[in-house]
Enzyme design. Sequence first.
Site, PDB file in Angstrom:
ATOM      1  N   HIS A 193      -7.204 122.724  62.059  1.00  0.00           N
ATOM      2  CA  HIS A 193      -7.047 121.548  62.917  1.00  0.00           C
ATOM      3  C   HIS A 193      -5.740 121.553  63.698  1.00  0.00           C
ATOM      4  O   HIS A 193      -5.673 121.020  64.803  1.00  0.00           O
ATOM      5  CB  HIS A 193      -7.257 120.266  62.111  1.00  0.00           C
ATOM      6  CG  HIS A 193      -8.723 120.047  61.830  1.00  0.00           C
ATOM      7  ND1 HIS A 193      -9.193 119.463  60.704  1.00  0.00           N
ATOM      8  CD2 HIS A 193      -9.819 120.390  62.547  1.00  0.00           C
ATOM      9  CE1 HIS A 193     -10.514 119.442  60.736  1.00  0.00           C
ATOM     10  NE2 HIS A 193     -10.923 120.006  61.851  1.00  0.00           N
ATOM     11  N   ASP A 199     -18.171 124.923  61.533  1.00  0.00           N
ATOM     12  CA  ASP A 199     -18.733 124.999  60.188  1.00  0.00           C
ATOM     13  C   ASP A 199     -20.018 125.810  60.157  1.00  0.00           C
ATOM     14  O   ASP A 199     -20.292 126.495  59.168  1.00  0.00           O
ATOM     15  CB  ASP A 199     -18.987 123.591  59.641  1.00  0.00           C
ATOM     16  CG  ASP A 199     -17.718 122.995  59.061  1.00  0.00           C
ATOM     17  OD1 ASP A 199     -17.016 123.711  58.329  1.00  0.00           O
ATOM     18  OD2 ASP A 199     -17.413 121.829  59.357  1.00  0.00           O
ATOM     19  N   CYS A 253     -20.217 120.627  69.841  1.00  0.00           N
ATOM     20  CA  CYS A 253     -18.866 120.055  69.787  1.00  0.00           C
ATOM     21  C   CYS A 253     -17.909 120.949  69.021  1.00  0.00           C
ATOM     22  O   CYS A 253     -16.729 120.645  68.909  1.00  0.00           O
ATOM     23  CB  CYS A 253     -18.892 118.646  69.201  1.00  0.00           C
ATOM     24  SG  CYS A 253     -19.444 118.624  67.491  1.00  0.00           S
ATOM     25  N   GLU A 265     -24.419 121.613  61.313  1.00  0.00           N
ATOM     26  CA  GLU A 265     -23.336 122.529  60.983  1.00  0.00           C
ATOM     27  C   GLU A 265     -23.572 123.254  59.666  1.00  0.00           C
ATOM     28  O   GLU A 265     -22.719 123.985  59.181  1.00  0.00           O
ATOM     29  CB  GLU A 265     -21.981 121.805  60.996  1.00  0.00           C
ATOM     30  CG  GLU A 265     -21.922 120.532  60.202  1.00  0.00           C
ATOM     31  CD  GLU A 265     -20.589 119.791  60.372  1.00  0.00           C
ATOM     32  OE1 GLU A 265     -19.648 120.340  60.962  1.00  0.00           O
ATOM     33  OE2 GLU A 265     -20.494 118.656  59.878  1.00  0.00           O
TER      34      GLU A 265
HETATM   35  C1  PEP Z   1     -17.446 121.822  63.547  1.00  0.00           C
HETATM   36  O1  PEP Z   1     -17.600 122.070  62.353  1.00  0.00           O
HETATM   37  O2  PEP Z   1     -17.743 122.620  64.470  1.00  0.00           O
HETATM   38  C2  PEP Z   1     -16.861 120.537  63.972  1.00  0.00           C
HETATM   39  C3  PEP Z   1     -16.841 120.181  65.228  1.00  0.00           C
HETATM   40  O3  PEP Z   1     -16.308 119.731  63.022  1.00  0.00           O
HETATM   41  P1  PEP Z   1     -14.915 120.007  62.280  1.00  0.00           P
HETATM   42  O4  PEP Z   1     -14.198 121.093  63.036  1.00  0.00           O
HETATM   43  O5  PEP Z   1     -14.186 118.714  62.291  1.00  0.00           O
HETATM   44  O6  PEP Z   1     -15.347 120.425  60.914  1.00  0.00           O
HETATM   45 MG    MG Z   2     -17.490 120.513  60.870  1.00  0.00          MG
END
Ligand code: PEP
Ligand code: MG
Length: 568
Positions: free
Chosen positions: A190, A456, A503, A432
């Site tokens: 993140h 994910d 996303c 995911e």
């Molecule tokens: C993903 O897993 O692609 C996602 C957008 O969620 P995060 O990165 O918050 O797990």
């Molecule tokens: Mg995710």
Amino acid sequence: MTKKIQGLAISDGVGIGKAIVIIPQEIVINKGEILHSEVSSELERFENSIQHALDEIDHLIENYAYTKNNQNILKTHKMILKDPEFYEKIKKLIQENLYNLEQAVDQHFKGVIELFSKMDNEYMAERANDFKDVKNRLLSHITNQKLDQMINVCSENIVIMPEITPSEITSVFDKNIAGLITETGSKTAHSSILARSFGIPAVSGIANISKEIDDDSLVIVDGYKGEVIIEPDEQILKEYQAIVEKDKRDKGKLEKLIDQKVQTLDGKVIKLKCNVEIPEEMPQVQRVNADGIGLMRTEFIFLDKEELPDEDEQFNIYKKIVEKMGDREITIRTIDVGGDKLSKILNFTKEQNPNLGCRGIRVSLLYPEIFKVQIRAILRANKYGNIAVMFPMVSSIRELREAKKIVQECINELENENIEFDPNIKIGIMIEIPSAAINSDFFAKECDFFSIGTNDLIQYTLAVDRGNEHIHEYFQPLNPAVLNLINLTIENSHKNNITSAICGEMASERKFTEILIGMGIDELSVSPGQFLAVKDKILSINYKKAKKIAEQVLQAGNVEEIDKIISS
Ligand code: PEP
Ligand code: MG
């Protein structure tokens, strides 16, 4: 002499600047025992040092914490210092064990930091960092030693750190730094997502880099190639200065796209939205004129908190964001924390495999009372704009049905309580987990939209830890298994007349835009920092040609072959 080091490309762009190495400092302390007669003066010293640390934090909040997030972090540090339990523990170590103040403070924090560090997940590591910060600040006052602070960082600096947490990224963003180099951190961590969102050129995965670079040496961060160049010769410097100039010109050109409609050359309209991880990203989302927010991560509301945020607090946060977007759609993802990310509040036991444990929707279904607070706050904020809600980490239909039942219960409750809200809300799920993609035909019959979380999806399809930079070559967005699951999801959504968005970070990389559009994706939700670059790519694509390329790619059996097709 010029030295080049290869690392992992984390965030595009080139930064040239003076190195500033920030190593969380260990304060040197003299441990020792005291006499009974010294107990009261030691306690007085303790109280004074706490007061000095609190004053310093207030000064930082007033003068250096520009963003809400920064302020919140510093406020959390104040809470740690003011915690009566903390005071009692130190007092006991001084009175009963006859430790001097330095030893008492050191011993107390060592235990707490160890506890948090052992929970091997990013958010908990962040909590450990908070305690490290507080410990160092307090010891610096007790021992009269100066702390190396981010305060010294300025816009000409390339910041070098062993590792960086999302909260630290936000504070270096405030300083508008030229670049960032870290020893650890993968592309989908993140803090990396935030570096890209803020447009900070960044490279990671270079062991011991903080020991190899001296403060003030001239450094180039090549976030495209993942290279770090220390003390470049004149020729190299000139080449990179030219790249920086070109990037500036390109950026200027991209700015001109802001008001253009997002569509391919042959007129296929793609909705292009932004991902928002923390509210500090909102000005950029508004500036680029995004079609909406395709993913609003809500973890920031829950982490770094001593208590769970109540309904009004959440409602006010969502309302503020919603109002900024007018009638554009905002997809709020319900809380997606791992098994131990909220353990302090929720009392979870440590899990062997947190990524495969109680994460995402599983947490919400385990604690419906917490889930309901969030859903009620979302439904109330929906009155002020256009919200869609989506659930993370859904692996079976039962979870979707249970979550939808809870949404209905919240609607009924709010109605009975005569509270203002808007019940018209689209409900979607993140795809995911491979099982969700494989069963997407069934899911599509019971929800309003899909949003594919490729970060994910890749992790779980290829059994590769998304946060482990040592195995990053196994994290393959172009693996045929991943692409086929994405394609299957899109096909099944269209078969059932619902939309599919992406996303995950794949949506933010121009390299993948053509095949995603070729597979028929309806929406891309990208990092605000990449928005215009992706828009520029979409404007250059011919949908009919993209479809043919996607068909070809889906027939290919390995990454290398696919790479060749999309690069030709
Ligand atoms: C993903 O897993 O692609 C996602 C957008 O969620 P995060 O990165 O918050 O797990
Ligand atoms: Mg995710």
